[in-house]
Design a protein around this motif. Structure first.
Motif, PDB file in Angstrom:
ATOM      1  N   LYS A   6       1.076   4.526  -4.344  1.00  0.00           N
ATOM      2  CA  LYS A   6       2.116   5.281  -5.044  1.00  0.00           C
ATOM      3  C   LYS A   6       2.090   6.759  -4.626  1.00  0.00           C
ATOM      4  O   LYS A   6       3.129   7.386  -4.427  1.00  0.00           O
ATOM      5  CB  LYS A   6       1.936   5.178  -6.553  1.00  0.00           C
ATOM      6  N   LYS A   7       0.895   7.285  -4.511  1.00  0.00           N
ATOM      7  CA  LYS A   7       0.752   8.697  -4.129  1.00  0.00           C
ATOM      8  C   LYS A   7       1.274   8.925  -2.711  1.00  0.00           C
ATOM      9  O   LYS A   7       1.973   9.905  -2.445  1.00  0.00           O
ATOM     10  CB  LYS A   7      -0.720   9.103  -4.221  1.00  0.00           C
ATOM     11  N   ALA A   8       0.961   7.997  -1.799  1.00  0.00           N
ATOM     12  CA  ALA A   8       1.423   8.123  -0.415  1.00  0.00           C
ATOM     13  C   ALA A   8       2.945   8.018  -0.345  1.00  0.00           C
ATOM     14  O   ALA A   8       3.591   8.756   0.412  1.00  0.00           O
ATOM     15  CB  ALA A   8       0.779   7.054   0.453  1.00  0.00           C
ATOM     16  N   ARG A   9       3.536   7.144  -1.130  1.00  0.00           N
ATOM     17  CA  ARG A   9       5.005   7.023  -1.140  1.00  0.00           C
ATOM     18  C   ARG A   9       5.647   8.278  -1.716  1.00  0.00           C
ATOM     19  O   ARG A   9       6.706   8.703  -1.264  1.00  0.00           O
ATOM     20  CB  ARG A   9       5.419   5.797  -1.948  1.00  0.00           C
ATOM     21  N   ARG A  12       5.980  10.841   0.736  1.00  0.00           N
ATOM     22  CA  ARG A  12       6.813  10.394   1.854  1.00  0.00           C
ATOM     23  C   ARG A  12       5.987  10.021   3.084  1.00  0.00           C
ATOM     24  O   ARG A  12       6.456  10.108   4.210  1.00  0.00           O
ATOM     25  CB  ARG A  12       7.847  11.453   2.256  1.00  0.00           C
ATOM     26  N   ALA A  13       4.745   9.606   2.872  1.00  0.00           N
ATOM     27  CA  ALA A  13       3.876   9.135   3.958  1.00  0.00           C
ATOM     28  C   ALA A  13       3.954   7.613   3.976  1.00  0.00           C
ATOM     29  O   ALA A  13       3.046   6.911   3.540  1.00  0.00           O
ATOM     30  CB  ALA A  13       2.456   9.618   3.749  1.00  0.00           C
ATOM     31  N   PHE A  14       5.079   7.114   4.497  1.00  0.00           N
ATOM     32  CA  PHE A  14       5.343   5.678   4.425  1.00  0.00           C
ATOM     33  C   PHE A  14       4.398   4.859   5.306  1.00  0.00           C
ATOM     34  O   PHE A  14       4.045   3.741   4.962  1.00  0.00           O
ATOM     35  CB  PHE A  14       6.799   5.398   4.783  1.00  0.00           C
ATOM     36  N   GLU A  15       3.991   5.426   6.442  1.00  0.00           N
ATOM     37  CA  GLU A  15       3.053   4.702   7.303  1.00  0.00           C
ATOM     38  C   GLU A  15       1.717   4.503   6.599  1.00  0.00           C
ATOM     39  O   GLU A  15       1.123   3.426   6.660  1.00  0.00           O
ATOM     40  CB  GLU A  15       2.863   5.439   8.620  1.00  0.00           C
ATOM     41  N   LEU A  16       1.237   5.543   5.935  1.00  0.00           N
ATOM     42  CA  LEU A  16      -0.018   5.446   5.185  1.00  0.00           C
ATOM     43  C   LEU A  16       0.120   4.436   4.051  1.00  0.00           C
ATOM     44  O   LEU A  16      -0.779   3.625   3.818  1.00  0.00           O
ATOM     45  CB  LEU A  16      -0.415   6.812   4.632  1.00  0.00           C
ATOM     46  N   ALA A  17       1.259   4.461   3.370  1.00  0.00           N
ATOM     47  CA  ALA A  17       1.487   3.529   2.268  1.00  0.00           C
ATOM     48  C   ALA A  17       1.497   2.092   2.767  1.00  0.00           C
ATOM     49  O   ALA A  17       0.911   1.200   2.136  1.00  0.00           O
ATOM     50  CB  ALA A  17       2.799   3.851   1.567  1.00  0.00           C
ATOM     51  N   GLN A  18       2.124   1.846   3.902  1.00  0.00           N
ATOM     52  CA  GLN A  18       2.146   0.495   4.462  1.00  0.00           C
ATOM     53  C   GLN A  18       0.751   0.050   4.879  1.00  0.00           C
ATOM     54  O   GLN A  18       0.364  -1.099   4.669  1.00  0.00           O
ATOM     55  CB  GLN A  18       3.093   0.432   5.650  1.00  0.00           C
ATOM     56  N   ARG A  19      -0.004   0.962   5.488  1.00  0.00           N
ATOM     57  CA  ARG A  19      -1.363   0.623   5.915  1.00  0.00           C
ATOM     58  C   ARG A  19      -2.241   0.299   4.702  1.00  0.00           C
ATOM     59  O   ARG A  19      -2.992  -0.668   4.711  1.00  0.00           O
ATOM     60  CB  ARG A  19      -1.966   1.765   6.725  1.00  0.00           C
ATOM     61  N   LEU A  20      -2.104   1.092   3.644  1.00  0.00           N
ATOM     62  CA  LEU A  20      -2.868   0.814   2.423  1.00  0.00           C
ATOM     63  C   LEU A  20      -2.455  -0.518   1.802  1.00  0.00           C
ATOM     64  O   LEU A  20      -3.295  -1.267   1.299  1.00  0.00           O
ATOM     65  CB  LEU A  20      -2.675   1.947   1.418  1.00  0.00           C
TER      66      LEU A  20
END
Length: 97
Positions: A6-9, A12-20
């Motif tokens: 949620k924090k990554a989204r 706006r760090a969508f790549e990090l959010a997807q990796r997590l």
């Protein structure tokens, strides 16, 4: 881990959010049944426990995002209903409370 996604989204760090999200640990429940009842005869000897497990799987939420296959839940639900219909049709239960 959901907090990090949620924090990554939010940042706006969508790549990090997807990796997590991909690294999120998953779990499978079908191995529990196989461990407890390796053969069909074992399951028949102790029929009340497999029926309880079947009812448990039938009531699980069938959601892909939780890693629970909807086909497994649907099949468990169908088997539960079929067994109930079999018991009702054959009048197999005599003395129950």
């Amino acid at each position: 881990r959901q907090k990090k996604v949620k924090k990554a989204r939010a940042k706006r760090a969508f790549e990090l959010a997807q990796r997590l999200q991909r690294r999120k640990p998953g779990y499978a429940l079908d191995h529990l049944v196989r461990e407890r009842y390796p053969t069909f005869d074992d399951a028949l000897r102790d029929l009340d426990d497999p029926l309880s497990m079947l009812a448990l799987f039938a009531t699980l939420p069938a959601e892909k995002r939780l890693g629970i296959d909807p086909k497994v839940c649907a099949k468990a639900r169908r088997l539960d209903v079929e067994f109930g219909a079999y018991v009702a049709r054959t009048n197999s239960l005599r003395k129950v409370f």
